[in-house]
Design a protein around this motif. Structure first.
Motif, mmCIF file in Angstrom:
data_model
loop_
_atom_site.group_PDB
_atom_site.id
_atom_site.type_symbol
_atom_site.label_atom_id
_atom_site.label_comp_id
_atom_site.label_asym_id
_atom_site.label_seq_id
_atom_site.Cartn_x
_atom_site.Cartn_y
_atom_site.Cartn_z
ATOM 1 N N GLY A 115 46.307 52.198 37.126
ATOM 2 C CA GLY A 115 47.671 52.506 37.525
ATOM 3 C C GLY A 115 48.086 51.920 38.856
ATOM 4 N N SER A 174 49.197 61.193 30.602
ATOM 5 C CA SER A 174 49.370 59.828 31.099
ATOM 6 C C SER A 174 49.223 59.762 32.603
ATOM 7 C CB SER A 174 50.742 59.284 30.703
ATOM 8 O OG SER A 174 50.806 59.108 29.320
ATOM 9 N N LEU A 175 49.052 58.526 33.084
ATOM 10 C CA LEU A 175 48.986 58.240 34.505
ATOM 11 C C LEU A 175 50.170 57.320 34.785
ATOM 12 C CD1 LEU A 175 46.714 59.176 36.368
ATOM 13 C CD2 LEU A 175 45.639 56.964 36.065
ATOM 14 N N VAL A 176 51.039 57.719 35.701
ATOM 15 C CA VAL A 176 52.242 56.924 35.944
ATOM 16 C C VAL A 176 52.347 56.634 37.436
ATOM 17 C CG1 VAL A 176 54.738 56.799 35.661
ATOM 18 C CG2 VAL A 176 53.369 58.044 33.988
#
Lengths: 406, 374
Positions: A36, A298-300
């Motif tokens: 990310g 999720s990774l944002v």
């Protein structure tokens, strides 16, 4: 004369990483984005700083532009110190007659003996730039001192079934190594070498010089220098590492390692205050999740705009997910756009690419008939897919092949 | 190319009484804003992006958080040998201490040595309570083109409602200021000042010296208003997005304005980035069954609950079953399981234990002070 440094780390970052295909077409493997906001090299560099190692030489060779730029003066890692710090070491013309690339890992260090000697170190730590892990090298150096070793190799226990993919260390009861077994068909132990070495510098220097003088040598640590030391009866020990460690040298392992960040059961916590992973930050505003967006597991990163649906996704900075777009089990690298109606599954989309309207990239393994032909789909950097393009599983496309096809 | 013959001066404390809840333990310049910024990031980045190499930050009290945030100025590229960032806290010198936080004249007189030793011909003065992305290069060209002594920045519109420091200008078609009213009873739209101005350094020093020697300490009335006919005072209109933090309500709305893509695109344009101190957090992580809509989320957040119409600053944790609506949640706040929050502003490091309910209203958001445990 510079102040003495007890430990100098040398980071081998010159490899091409050809198994990563289009992802390393224009950049060296250690510069490949991960998690990310990071690049792979952030892990060894941050480990060094967190372990108290202030002098790091980074050996570059293949496509160094992005990597050199990224490392810069080392400030993001606190490696911009007066006398120590990070140094990018590229191959150079040594005299009018001798002009070599780095021929192998050992030769790369040999060519930089002068760099190491400036610090008059007692120990040299050799690292590579293709692993994701958090490790305190100072503990390994302490172990090396305690054992009065000449060379200490970090090992991690792997499932015996997979041991034949690794370099295996066979050890006596006291931890000393009696045999190296490179990718053995029938492994005798499950101690895999992590490619992390601590050497007593005076010893290593001697062996590097001998290795260079040997015309038959391939100048590689694993193939030449370590066996030579073992044969000569030097004190070599295995240092056991426990924790998360992953080689991200292939598309599958890179994808898996990113997905590991989304799994609360995987022991890789990058939010620990005491062991931060530092990186060059993109400096964008917080990300925005729009009305109607669905975001889970999720990774944002910062600077993203998400209007569509994401599940098990890793979004790097500045990614745009349009309304009606779906991203599942995928990695979208900085600045890329996924347009309306596009479906991206089990895929890696590299930097600054556009997956246009109604494209289909990758597929779920359960939806594919040909299970052996299934794999993670990869879209290279700066690709603009025409609307409705289908990128099948395991396919790899880059901007050049797209241009050729048009 | 950098360097443009202008030195910047920022007033980090001015107007802090208007948002006393937020400035109890910090300056107005160090109020967190927009998920990862502090208010001072905007005027400071604006200056740097316009080529200003030297910035002095005047501060009086409560400046620990400000110093911590600014550090050496590295994040703004202001940690340098030639020029750079200068923190100007109270100084018990010839001119005494800054007696009044809000007194520009007093502060400027106290930093006369800094001004005298600067090499730049012009000074750009700015407060820290207005949020905008402005290219001062245009202001500088305007100033030079009009051969102005002083250029003030203004906007056309309604005066920020809670401001106690309003200036209303009468301007001729060429941009020359004809009249200045300080804190008039102003209904409807007008040309109001942004508390930013560009002035010749020598002139500023002389004017400050003149006022102080006559015991005149009101910057607007004594320095500007009194001299409006004596000097070439021009006005430059700024037409971009501007939000002035003059109340808790305005602070809340300024944060919520960031939900509009047009506002974000204008404030955070890649040509003129807003810099801030880096924290090296992991990107935000969303858990199973998390649900987020119309929200701004910074790095380091962990969201397992439900979030809508809210801003989450770095390192915020929203536990499972919690529902956060219309909130501004500052750094490292932890919201426990099954909490309900609506129209709440939590300051840094707040802990809300499981099953708590906190409800404010749009016109009156509930404020939870720094470090509180609910």
């Amino acid at each position: 004369m510079l102040p003495k440094q007890e430990v100098v780390a040398m980071l081998l970052a010159g490899g091409q990483g050809s198994r990563l295909g289009v992802l390393t077409k224009g950049i060296a493997k250690p510069a490949v984005p991960y998690g990310g906001k990071y690049r792979i090299i952030d892990f060894p560099l941050s480990n060094c700083v967190n372990s108290g190692i202030e002098t790091v030489g980074v050996l570059t060779q293949y496509q160094p532009l992005v990597l050199n730029d990224y490392i810069g003066n080392g400030q993001p890692w606190d490696l911009d110190s007066n006398d120590a710090g990070v140094h990018v070491l590229s191959p150079y013309q040594r005299s009018s007659k001798v002009q070599d690339w780095y021929k192998g890992t050992a030769n790369a260090i040999y060519q930089n003996i002068n760099f190491i000697e400036r610090y008059n170190p007692d120990y040299v730590v050799i690292l590579s730039g293709d692993h994701i892990y958090k490790m305190d090298y100072s503990k390994m150096v302490a172990f090396h001192k305690e054992k009065k070793a000449d060379c200490t190799i970090a090992e991690i226990e792997v499932p015996l079934a997979e041991a034949s993919r690794f370099g295996i260390l066979n050890c006596n009861e006291d931890g000393s190594i009696y045999q190296f077994d490179e990718k053995p068909k029938v492994p005798k132990s499950n101690k895999a070498s992590m490619g992390i070495y601590v050497f007593t510098w005076s010893k290593l220097r001697k062996y590097l010089e001998a290795d260079e003088a040997n015309p038959k040598s391939s100048n590689d640590f694993g193939k030449d220098v370590l066996p030579a030391m073992l044969n000569a009866g030097e004190r070599m020990f295995a240092y056991q590492f426990e924790g998360y460690w992953k080689d991200v040298g292939t598309i599958e392992s890179l994808w898996e390692s990113n997905m590991d960040l989304l799994d609360p059961n995987v022991p890789l916590d990058l939010s620990e205050d005491s062991w931060k992973i530092y990186c060059r930050n993109p400096g964008m505003p917080p990300h925005y999740i729009g009305k109607g967006a669905k975001v889970q597991n999720s990774l944002v990163a910062e600077g993203c705009n998400v209007y569509g649906e994401i599940d098990f996704a890793v979004l790097f900075s500045g990614v745009y997910i349009a309304p009606g777009a779906v991203v599942r089990d995928s990695i979208i690298m900085p600045g890329s756009r996924i347009e309306e109606g596009a479906v991206v599954q089990y895929a890696i989309v590299s930097e600054n690419s556009v997956v246009s309207k109604d494209c289909v990239v990758g597929a779920r393994p359960e939806d594919v008939e040909d299970k052996d032909g299934w794999g993670v789909a990869v879209v290279g950097d700066n690709c603009v897919l025409a609307p409705g393009t289908v990128v099948p599983p395991k396919a790899m496309i880059d901007a050049a092949s797209l241009a050729a096809a048009n | 190319m950098r360097g443009n013959n202008v030195v910047g001066i920022l007033f980090a404390n001015i107007h802090e009484e208007l948002v006393h809840e937020l400035t109890e333990k910090r300056t107005i310049g160090s109020i967190p804003y927009g998920g990862r910024y502090r208010l001072i990031d905007f005027p400071l980045s604006n200056m740097v992006n316009s080529g200003i190499n030297k910035v002095g930050v005047i501060t009086k009290g409560n400046y620990q958080s400000l110093m911590d945030h600014l550090g050496s100025g590295k994040a703004w590229d202001l940690s340098r040998k030639r020029e750079g960032l200068f923190l100007l806290p109270p100084f018990d010198g010839v001119h005494g201490v800054y007696s009044d936080v809000n007194n520009r004249m007093d502060s400027l007189s106290a930093i006369s040595r800094f001004l005298k030793n600067s090499r730049e011909d012009y000074v750009l003065l700015s407060d820290c309570d207005s949020i905008c992305n402005i290219d001062y290069k245009d202001v500088i060209s305007f100033h030079l083109d009009h051969n102005a002594d002083i250029t003030i920045l203004y906007r056309y519109g309604k005066v920020p409602p809670k401001s106690n420091d309003t200036s209303v200008y009468t301007i001729d078609p060429d941009g020359r200021v004809l009249d200045l009213l300080v804190n008039p009873n102003q209904e409807g739209e007008c040309n109001y000042g942004m508390n930013k101005m560009l002035i010749r350094r020598e002139l500023l020093m002389n004017m400050v010296n003149d006022c102080v020697s006559r015991n005149m300490y009101d910057f607007k009335r004594h320095l500007l208003q009194r001299n409006i006919k004596n000097y070439r005072v021009y006005a430059y209109e700024f037409k971009g997005f501007l939000n002035v933090v003059d109340s808790m309500n305005a602070y809340f709305e300024a944060n919520m304005a960031l939900m509009q893509p047009t506002v974000r695109n204008e404030l955070f344009t890649p040509e003129r980035p807003i810099y801030t101190k880096v924290r090296d957090d992991l990107p935000a992580r969303y858990g199973l069954n998390s649900s987020v809509e119309n929200s701004l989320v910074a790095d380091g957040c962990v969201v397992d609950g439900e979030v809508e119409n809210s801003i989450l600053f770095r390192g915020v944790k929203i536990a499972k079953g919690a529902k956060v609506s219309n909130c501004v949640i500052m750094q490292d706040t932890v919201i426990g399981e099954n909490c309900r929050l609506n129209y709440v502003i939590t300051d840094k490091d707040v802990q809300i234990h499981n099953d708590r309910s906190l409800m404010g209203f749009q016109s009156y958001p509930v404020f939870i002070a720094k470090g509180s445990v609910v």
